[in-house]
Design an enzyme around this catalytic site. Structure first.
Site, short mmCIF file in Angstrom:
data_model
loop_
_atom_site.label_atom_id
_atom_site.label_comp_id
_atom_site.label_asym_id
_atom_site.label_seq_id
_atom_site.Cartn_x
_atom_site.Cartn_y
_atom_site.Cartn_z
N ARG A 126 54.85 -15.96 -25.84
CA ARG A 126 55.11 -14.82 -26.72
C ARG A 126 56.19 -15.18 -27.74
O ARG A 126 57.14 -15.91 -27.42
CB ARG A 126 55.61 -13.65 -25.86
CG ARG A 126 55.84 -12.34 -26.59
CD ARG A 126 54.57 -11.70 -27.00
NE ARG A 126 54.72 -10.30 -27.37
CZ ARG A 126 53.80 -9.63 -28.06
NH1 ARG A 126 52.69 -10.24 -28.47
NH2 ARG A 126 53.97 -8.35 -28.34
N THR A 416 44.57 -9.97 -33.53
CA THR A 416 44.50 -10.67 -32.24
C THR A 416 43.08 -11.17 -31.93
O THR A 416 42.10 -10.74 -32.55
CB THR A 416 45.03 -9.75 -31.12
OG1 THR A 416 46.30 -9.24 -31.51
CG2 THR A 416 45.19 -10.43 -29.80
N THR A 434 47.52 -14.17 -30.80
CA THR A 434 47.76 -13.17 -31.85
C THR A 434 48.75 -13.63 -32.91
O THR A 434 49.58 -14.50 -32.63
CB THR A 434 48.31 -11.88 -31.19
OG1 THR A 434 48.41 -10.85 -32.17
CG2 THR A 434 49.66 -12.09 -30.56
N GLU A 436 49.65 -10.67 -34.48
CA GLU A 436 49.90 -9.22 -34.53
C GLU A 436 49.01 -8.55 -35.55
O GLU A 436 47.82 -8.49 -35.36
CB GLU A 436 51.38 -8.89 -34.75
CG GLU A 436 51.85 -7.68 -33.95
CD GLU A 436 51.17 -6.36 -34.30
OE1 GLU A 436 50.47 -5.81 -33.43
OE2 GLU A 436 51.37 -5.85 -35.42
N GLU A 453 55.12 -10.27 -35.14
CA GLU A 453 55.15 -9.76 -33.77
C GLU A 453 56.36 -8.89 -33.46
O GLU A 453 56.32 -8.04 -32.56
CB GLU A 453 55.08 -10.92 -32.78
CG GLU A 453 54.30 -10.62 -31.53
CD GLU A 453 52.82 -10.46 -31.81
OE1 GLU A 453 52.28 -9.40 -31.43
OE2 GLU A 453 52.20 -11.35 -32.42
N ASP A 456 56.22 -5.23 -32.74
CA ASP A 456 55.80 -4.69 -31.44
C ASP A 456 56.99 -4.15 -30.64
O ASP A 456 56.81 -3.53 -29.59
CB ASP A 456 55.07 -5.76 -30.59
CG ASP A 456 53.58 -5.84 -30.93
OD1 ASP A 456 53.12 -5.08 -31.79
OD2 ASP A 456 52.89 -6.68 -30.31
N SER A 480 54.09 -6.51 -25.28
CA SER A 480 52.71 -6.69 -25.74
C SER A 480 51.78 -5.78 -24.93
O SER A 480 52.16 -5.27 -23.87
CB SER A 480 52.32 -8.15 -25.55
OG SER A 480 50.95 -8.33 -25.80
N SER A 481 50.56 -5.61 -25.45
CA SER A 481 49.51 -4.95 -24.67
C SER A 481 48.43 -5.94 -24.27
O SER A 481 47.42 -5.55 -23.68
CB SER A 481 48.85 -3.85 -25.51
OG SER A 481 49.80 -2.92 -25.90
N GLY A 501 43.07 -5.61 -30.10
CA GLY A 501 42.99 -4.16 -30.32
C GLY A 501 44.31 -3.43 -30.23
O GLY A 501 44.31 -2.22 -30.00
N1 GLY Z 1 50.37 -7.58 -31.04
C1 GLY Z 1 49.43 -7.17 -30.09
C2 GLY Z 1 49.96 -7.21 -28.71
O1 GLY Z 1 50.74 -8.10 -28.41
O2 GLY Z 1 49.61 -6.40 -27.91
#
Ligand code: GLY
Length: 595
Positions: A126, A416, A434, A436, A453, A456, A480-481, A501
């Protein structure tokens, strides 16, 4: 399922259907309202036809978001490369042919099943906040959050990229072919050119204004791209080829120190009116971190995903845990009651996510408590009434901290990419990657885009004096998701999947798991299944699909309904007694290839 597939197909063919049709039937919650106001950065593009059945294979398989990336991965596997070798080559090609979604300038989470060792590992690549970043990074002089795109475009939003180090670390541990060899397909394509896909063309067209704020990005994505299309030529990226040659010869160190690092820092710090704070030492100090995978029992399966700084594994696990007491198989996917349960389970998980989840190197998080079966069983009782939950708030999981956090407010927009790979030895890669937002920060350096990023993170640092767990801090990783997932049965992997997404990744992945594990769909049916998504109260219904049949029933239950494009990019592979099967999301351009 035929009717549902036809619905998804007609959506896919609705060329130019770039704007969401919003049907608001009530009051939106603050975050939901923010979502409704936002422009669509990753829109539907004309797509190929939906395969009627999954791709089947016996030995190996690659499912990725672009045919050239999937073909590259397949070539590496044909040459005897491992799943990790293929992963490196796939990522390098995605950075060229799907540059708006992922690349060297971004970050990724890798979930890896080592068949010989019987071991699941998750690596966190990340992006990281620069050491000079403060919690006020995204506040204006009055202490109010910046507008989202005011924050995104430019140097301020760029986190220290993790992808190059992740590729190297994974290859060092599990690679079979020579590192430099894995770079050759992407170098060749960058040097000789490739046909830009309809999706890249459409998205670059939409983002032309913001890309034009940096000369390098404008030259490539606006001027060169239009000239190439007008002439019917291929798009070349010699700067990317040069960067790849350097990394092939010198390894990832050449990204984090020296001329490439200097170019990154210069682009970030010198950007006109929105410079960033990254310094050379931030790049030099970047580390990939091995994290404990997050696993939860669901039916006869064990579903494993990515822990913090991603909220993906915990939130998907919570949704499944909350749904465990309910017989979704009996209800089926045509029942509004099933979608009420899934939607409200998702809302409960999002409430916990908003309060508790962030980078656990900086803030404690009750991961065990959030996934504890007793906690989830108690929360699941809230779903028993047969009606929509009026109010959803975070729960009180078992935790040995008195500390409490306020809900954050990060607006994660969908860009992503996700890919899955299995090699002939049974090693499995599930990786979400990603930069982002589509085209990230819009800053291009040496042939690749830099991420945004850091947006986020929650822009707000506190609420009523209570700190937000996901606020910016120096060296911290934004929540993150992303939810790369591998499912096990009796200790063996049976399914790997994930999606882009933004924060909708979580419901996309949860729903696809339910479609396969409860409703018995094959992987292609499951990824194509029209979306019904709830995070914070508003029920998103996928425009132009059979999902619209639920609008009236959801309205009667009291949900606010929002009909819109829902641009997942679900890529999945299943490992069964009869071999492998792969499914690629018809909403994007990906394919599955296997042998
Ligand atoms: N930027 C998308 C995520 O990390 O969830």
């Amino acid at each position: 399922m035929t009717a549902l597939r036809i619905g998804a197909l007609s959506l896919a063919r609705a060329a130019g259907a770039l704007a969401a049709l919003v049907v608001c039937l009530g009051l939106a919650l603050p975050v939901a309202a923010q979502e409704l106001r936002r422009p669509a950065p990753e829109a539907a593009t004309p797509l190929g036809s939906t395969p009627a059945a999954p791709v089947r294979a016996e030995d190996w398989m690659v499912v990725a978001a672009h045919p050239l990336a999937a073909e590259t991965g397949a070539d590496i596997l044909r040459q005897g490369g491992s799943a990790i070798d293929a992963m490196v080559a796939v990522q390098l090609v995605l950075g060229l042919v799907e540059p708006q979604s992922s690349g060297l300038g971004g970050g990724a989470f890798l979930l890896y099943w080592d068949a010989a060792e019987n071991k699941l590992t998750s690596l966190d690549g990340r992006e990281t906040a620069p050491s000079a970043a403060t919690p006020e990074l995204f506040l204006d002089e009055d202490g109010e959050p910046l507008g989202f795109f005011d924050a995104v475009i430019g140097g301020r939003s760029v986190g220290v990229p993790g992808t190059p180090r992740l590729l190297e670390e994974a290859h060092r541990r599990w690679g079979r072919l020579a590192w430099a060899e894995l770079f050759q397909p992407a170098i060749f394509l960058a040097q000789e050119g490739f046909s830009p896909s309809p999706r890249l063309l459409a998205l670059a067209g939409e983002a032309a204004d913001s890309l034009s704020r940096q000369e390098t990005a404008k030259t490539y994505f606006v001027d060169t791209l239009s000239a190439v299309v007008a002439a019917g030529d291929k798009l070349k990226n010699p700067a990317y080829a040069a960067t790849l040659r350097t990394l092939a010869e010198e390894g990832a160190d050449a990204f984090y120190e020296g001329a490439i690092a200097e170019s990154i820092v210069a682009a970030i710090r010198r950007f006109d009116d929105n410079p960033g704070l990254m310094r050379l030492q931030d790049l030099a100090g970047y580390e990939v971190k091995e994290r404990e995978p997050v696993c939860i029992a669901y039916r006869v399966y064990e579903v494993c995903g990515m822990g913090p700084p991603s909220s993906g594994g915990v939130a998907v696990g919570q949704i499944l845990g909350l749904l465990s007491p309910f017989d979704l198989a009996a209800l089926g996917h045509e029942s509004a009651e099933a979608w009420r349960l899934i939607g409200d389970a998702s809302r409960l998980a999002f409430a916990d996510r908003g309060r508790y989840l962030a980078d656990t190197d900086f803030v404690p998080a009750p991961i065990k408590g959030l996934l504890d079966p007793d906690y989830l069983a108690a929360r699941a009782e809230l779903l028993e009434g047969g009606t929509r939950l009026e109010q959803v708030t975070a729960g009180e999981p078992q935790w040995d901290h008195a500390l409490h956090f306020a809900p954050g407010e990060a607006l994660e927009l969908p860009s992503t990419s996700h890919f899955v790979i299995i090699d002939g030895a049974g090693n499995v890669v599930s990786m979400t990657t990603t930069i982002e937002n589509g085209f990230g920060s819009r800053l291009m350096v040496r042939g690749f885009l830099l991420n945004n990023e850091l947006t986020d993170f929650s822009f707000r640092t506190h609420r009523d004096g209570v700190p937000v767990a996901n606020r910016v801090e120096p060296g911290k990783r934004p929540r993150s998701s992303m939810a790369p997932t591998i499912v096990f049965q009796d200790g063996e992997p049976v399914l790997a999947l994930g999606s882009p997404g933004g924060s909708r990744i979580i419901p996309y992945v949860a729903k696809t798991l339910i479609a396969i594990l409860d409703w018995g769909m094959d992987v292609q049916e499951a990824v194509a299944l029209p979306h019904l998504v709830n995070r914070t109260g508003v029920y998103d219904v996928e425009a132009g699909t059979r999902a619209e049949d639920f609008i009236a029933a959801l309205g009667l239950l009291g949900y606010e309904v929002n009909v819109r494009d829902l641009n997942s990019g679900l890529h999945a592979l299943a490992i069964g007694p009869d071999g492998l099967s792969g499914g690629a999301d018809p909403r994007r351009e990906g394919i599955a290839i296997g042998r």
